[in-house]
Design an enzyme around this catalytic site. Structure first.
Site, PDB file in Angstrom:
ATOM      1  N   GLY A   1       0.854  -1.183   0.000  1.00  0.00           N
ATOM      2  CA  GLY A   1       0.000   0.000   0.000  1.00  0.00           C
ATOM      3  C   GLY A   1       0.887   1.229   0.000  1.00  0.00           C
ATOM      4  O   GLY A   1       1.040   1.925  -1.013  1.00  0.00           O
ATOM      5  N   ARG A   2       1.522   1.471   1.134  1.00  0.00           N
ATOM      6  CA  ARG A   2       2.363   2.652   1.306  1.00  0.00           C
ATOM      7  C   ARG A   2       3.442   2.760   0.222  1.00  0.00           C
ATOM      8  O   ARG A   2       3.686   3.835  -0.324  1.00  0.00           O
ATOM      9  CB  ARG A   2       3.039   2.592   2.681  1.00  0.00           C
ATOM     10  CG  ARG A   2       3.861   3.792   3.080  1.00  0.00           C
ATOM     11  CD  ARG A   2       4.621   3.529   4.362  1.00  0.00           C
ATOM     12  NE  ARG A   2       3.790   2.900   5.364  1.00  0.00           N
ATOM     13  CZ  ARG A   2       2.903   3.558   6.097  1.00  0.00           C
ATOM     14  NH1 ARG A   2       2.767   4.863   5.946  1.00  0.00           N
ATOM     15  NH2 ARG A   2       2.156   2.938   6.982  1.00  0.00           N
TER      16      ARG A   2
ATOM     17  N   CYS B   1      -8.105  21.359  17.571  1.00  0.00           N
ATOM     18  CA  CYS B   1      -8.073  21.720  18.992  1.00  0.00           C
ATOM     19  C   CYS B   1      -7.578  20.538  19.821  1.00  0.00           C
ATOM     20  O   CYS B   1      -8.340  19.929  20.591  1.00  0.00           O
ATOM     21  CB  CYS B   1      -9.470  22.148  19.422  1.00  0.00           C
ATOM     22  SG  CYS B   1      -9.449  22.938  21.038  1.00  0.00           S
ATOM     23  N   GLU B   2      -6.320  20.150  19.553  1.00  0.00           N
ATOM     24  CA  GLU B   2      -5.668  19.038  20.248  1.00  0.00           C
ATOM     25  C   GLU B   2      -4.180  19.334  20.347  1.00  0.00           C
ATOM     26  O   GLU B   2      -3.557  19.625  19.322  1.00  0.00           O
ATOM     27  CB  GLU B   2      -5.835  17.727  19.463  1.00  0.00           C
ATOM     28  CG  GLU B   2      -7.255  17.245  19.297  1.00  0.00           C
ATOM     29  CD  GLU B   2      -7.774  16.555  20.537  1.00  0.00           C
ATOM     30  OE1 GLU B   2      -9.019  16.544  20.712  1.00  0.00           O
ATOM     31  OE2 GLU B   2      -6.961  16.095  21.359  1.00  0.00           O
TER      32      GLU B   2
ATOM     33  N   TYR C   1       0.634   7.620  15.437  1.00  0.00           N
ATOM     34  CA  TYR C   1       1.792   6.709  15.439  1.00  0.00           C
ATOM     35  C   TYR C   1       3.118   7.432  15.679  1.00  0.00           C
ATOM     36  O   TYR C   1       4.179   6.805  15.613  1.00  0.00           O
ATOM     37  CB  TYR C   1       1.925   5.999  14.087  1.00  0.00           C
ATOM     38  CG  TYR C   1       0.695   5.353  13.541  1.00  0.00           C
ATOM     39  CD1 TYR C   1       0.149   5.783  12.332  1.00  0.00           C
ATOM     40  CD2 TYR C   1       0.082   4.289  14.188  1.00  0.00           C
ATOM     41  CE1 TYR C   1      -0.974   5.186  11.799  1.00  0.00           C
ATOM     42  CE2 TYR C   1      -1.041   3.677  13.656  1.00  0.00           C
ATOM     43  CZ  TYR C   1      -1.554   4.130  12.465  1.00  0.00           C
ATOM     44  OH  TYR C   1      -2.661   3.518  11.923  1.00  0.00           O
TER      45      TYR C   1
HETATM   46  C1  PLP Z   1      -3.491  -7.263   5.418  1.00  0.00           C
HETATM   47  C2  PLP Z   1      -2.700  -6.070   4.969  1.00  0.00           C
HETATM   48  N1  PLP Z   1      -2.056  -6.136   3.804  1.00  0.00           N
HETATM   49  C3  PLP Z   1      -1.354  -5.097   3.335  1.00  0.00           C
HETATM   50  C4  PLP Z   1      -1.263  -3.916   4.020  1.00  0.00           C
HETATM   51  C5  PLP Z   1      -0.481  -2.777   3.422  1.00  0.00           C
HETATM   52  O1  PLP Z   1       0.564  -2.387   4.184  1.00  0.00           O
HETATM   53  P1  PLP Z   1       1.533  -1.231   3.653  1.00  0.00           P
HETATM   54  O2  PLP Z   1       0.686  -0.102   3.255  1.00  0.00           O
HETATM   55  O3  PLP Z   1       2.399  -0.918   4.790  1.00  0.00           O
HETATM   56  O4  PLP Z   1       2.283  -1.800   2.489  1.00  0.00           O
HETATM   57  C6  PLP Z   1      -1.912  -3.787   5.251  1.00  0.00           C
HETATM   58  C7  PLP Z   1      -1.745  -2.551   6.038  1.00  0.00           C
HETATM   59  O5  PLP Z   1      -1.466  -2.481   7.137  1.00  0.00           O
HETATM   60  C8  PLP Z   1      -2.665  -4.889   5.740  1.00  0.00           C
HETATM   61  O6  PLP Z   1      -3.308  -4.822   6.899  1.00  0.00           O
END
Ligand code: PLP
Length: 404
Positions: free
Chosen positions: A264-265, A333-334, A306
Site C-alpha cells: 500500500g504505502r 483543537c488538540e 503513530y
Molecule cells: C493485510 C494487509 N495487507 C497489506 C497492508 C499494506 O501495508 P503497507 O501499506 O504498509 O504496504 C496492510 C496494512 O497495514 C494490511 O493490513
C-alpha cells in the site's frame, strides 16, 4: 503553488507517474521469483481516481472491508482479482463479498469459517479462500502498526495449533476451497530477516496442509515496506525485500506457489504531497517555534496516532536556505495535533504554501471531520495535467445525513 491557488488548501496532490513507477519497481524487483501477483492495499488510499491508476496496470486489490471492495470495483479492479481481508467480517459483509464474486476471502477466525460454511453450503462452485495466520513475528515498528506478533487481533496463531485447526475446518467445509495462506507483519517495516522468517513459516505451513488434501498454491506475504520520507530514513530496498522472501518460496518447487504481495504505502506513499497554507507563527523562546497551518490531524492523523515523521518545505522557496527549526502545528483543537515536531525551514510567512511530501498513504484515507473541519480536496496529475479526483467537502456535505 498554482494548484493551491486554484483549488485552495489543504490540498492533496497525487502524481500518477510516480505511482506507476512504484508499481513497476515491484514487478522489476520480483522478476526472478515469478509467478508473483502485486495486490494493491486499497486501505492506503481508496480514492477511485488514484486506485484506478493502479487498476490500469493490471494489479490485484487487497480490500479491508466490503466498502473497499466496492471502491476497488469502481476503480476498475475485476472482482476475481480482489481479496477481502478483515478480522471481524459480519454475515452481511460475507454475503456481499460472495455476491460481488470476490476472488479470495481471507479467512480470519473460527467464527468466520462457521458463518461462511452456512453461506456457501449450496454453492456448486466453491469460494476460494486464504487462511490468515499469525506467525508470532514481532517487527521493529510502532506498536499500533505491528500485526504479526502473537499478541495481535489478526490471524490464527501457528504456534498454538489454531492455524492448523482452522485449516482443517476449512478443508472439511463443502463450498470452500483453501488455496492460500497469508500473514501480514505490519507496516513501516525495514527488516529483511523478519520477512525471510515469514516466508519460511508460510511455506512450511502450506506444505503441512498438503497431506490434509489442501492444494495451497498461493502465498500471501502481506505488505508493510517502509518508504523513505526524510533523508535520514533507513529503509529496505525492493531488491533486498525480494531477495528476502523470493528464495524461500521458490525453493519449495513442489508448491509451485504464486507469491502475493500487498503493498500500500510503497505504491502510493511517495506519490502524494499535502499542501497547506501557513496561518501563523508562535515563538516560545528557548522552547519551540510553532508554525500553524490550515490542516492537521483531520487530514493526516499519522503523526498524532503513530508518531509518524514527515518533512516539509515552503513551496515557493523550496531551495532557500533554512533559517530555523520549527514545529508544524495543525489547526485542530488538540495538543497532539503537531504534524512535524521539528524541521529546518526558511522562516515561514503567513499565506505561504507549505508542502509535506510523502503524504500519499494513510492520510486522506484516515481523514475525518473532527472539529467540523471539512475533508480536503485531492488532485491527480497525469500526463502533465492536473484534475480533481475528490472535491473539497462542504459543511453541507457533513450535515447532509443529520437531522435536528
Ligand atoms: C493485510 C494487509 N495487507 C497489506 C497492508 C499494506 O501495508 P503497507 O501499506 O504498509 O504496504 C496492510 C496494512 O497495514 C494490511 O493490513
Amino acid at each position: 503553488m498554482r494548484l493551491a491557488e486554484r483549488h485552495g488548501t489543504p490540498l492533496y496532490v497525487y502524481d500518477a507517474a510516480t505511482i506507476r513507477a512504484a508499481y513497476r519497481a515491484y514487478q522489476q524487483a520480483f522478476r526472478p521469483y515469478r509467478p508473483v501477483r502485486t495486490s494493491y492495499a486499497v486501505k492506503a488510499c481508496a480514492l477511485i481516481g488514484v486506485a484506478a491508476v493502479i487498476a490500469g496496470l493490471g494489479a490485484d486489490a487487497s480490500a479491508a472491508s466490503i466498502g473497499e471492495v466496492l471502491a476497488a470495483r469502481r476503480a476498475g479492479f475485476p472482482a476475481e482479482r480482489i481479496q477481502l481481508h478483515g478480522n471481524a467480517k459480519t454475515d452481511e459483509e460475507l454475503r456481499a463479498a460472495l455476491r460481488a464474486g470476490v476472488g479470495r476471502i481471507v479467512v480470519d477466525g473460527a467464527d468466520e469459517i462457521a458463518a461462511l460454511a452456512r453461506l456457501v453450503r449450496r454453492r456448486s462452485d466453491p469460494q476460494r479462500v486464504w487462511l490468515r495466520v499469525s506467525p508470532g513475528i514481532s517487527s521493529d515498528t510502532h506498536e499500533h502498526m505491528r500485526t504479526g506478533a502473537l499478541d495481535s487481533k489478526f490471524g490464527a496463531p501457528l504456534a498454538t495449533g489454531d492455524a492448523l485447526a482452522q485449516a482443517r475446518a476449512i478443508i472439511a467445509t463443502p463450498g470452500l476451497r483453501l488455496v492460500g495462506v497469508h500473514a501480514h507483519l505490519g507496516t513501516e517495516l525495514h527488516e529483511a530477516d523478519r520477512y525471510r522468517e515469514l516466508a519460511d513459516m508460510l511455506v512450511a505451513f502450506a506444505r503441512e496442509l498438503r497431506p490434509l488434501g489442501a492444494r495451497v498454491s498461493e502465498i500471501g506475504l502481506g505488505g508493510g515496506l517502509k518508504v523513505p520520507i526524510r533523508a535520514e530514513d533507513h529503509v529496505l530496498s525492493l531488491r533486498e525485500y525480494a531477495d528476502a522472501v523470493g528464495p524461500a518460496v521458490r525453493a519449495a518447487g513442489d508448491l509451485r506457489a504464486t507469491i502475493y504481495l500487498e503493498p500500500g504505502r510503497s505504491v502510493v506513499g511517495r506519490s502524494g504531497v499535502a499542501l497547506y497554507r501557513v496561518v501563523g507563527t508562535k515563538r516560545v523562546p528557548g522552547v519551540r517555534t510553532f508554525v500553524s497551518v490550515d490542516g492537521g490531524m483531520g487530514d493526516n492523523i499519522r503523526p498524532a496516532l503513530y508518531g509518524a515523521a514527515y518533512t516539509a518545505l515552503i513551496a515557493d522557496r523550496a531551495t532557500a536556505p533554512p533559517e530555523e527549526e520549527v514545529a508544524i502545528a495543525g489547526s485542530y483543537c488538540e495538543s497532539g495535533d503537531v504534524l512535524i515536531r521539528s524541521v529546518a525551514l526558511p522562516t515561514p510567512r503567513r499565506g505561504e504554501v507549505l508542502a509535506v511530501p510523502g503524504s500519499g498513504a494513510y492520510a486522506v484515507a484516515m481523514a475525518s471531520n473532527y472539529n467540523h473541519h471539512v475533508r480536503p480536496a485531492v488532485a491527480l496529475i497525469d500526463g502533465g495535467r492536473a484534475r480533481i479526483v475528490r472535491k473539497r467537502e462542504t459543511h453541507a456535505d457533513i450535515w447532509r445525513l443529520e437531522r435536528r
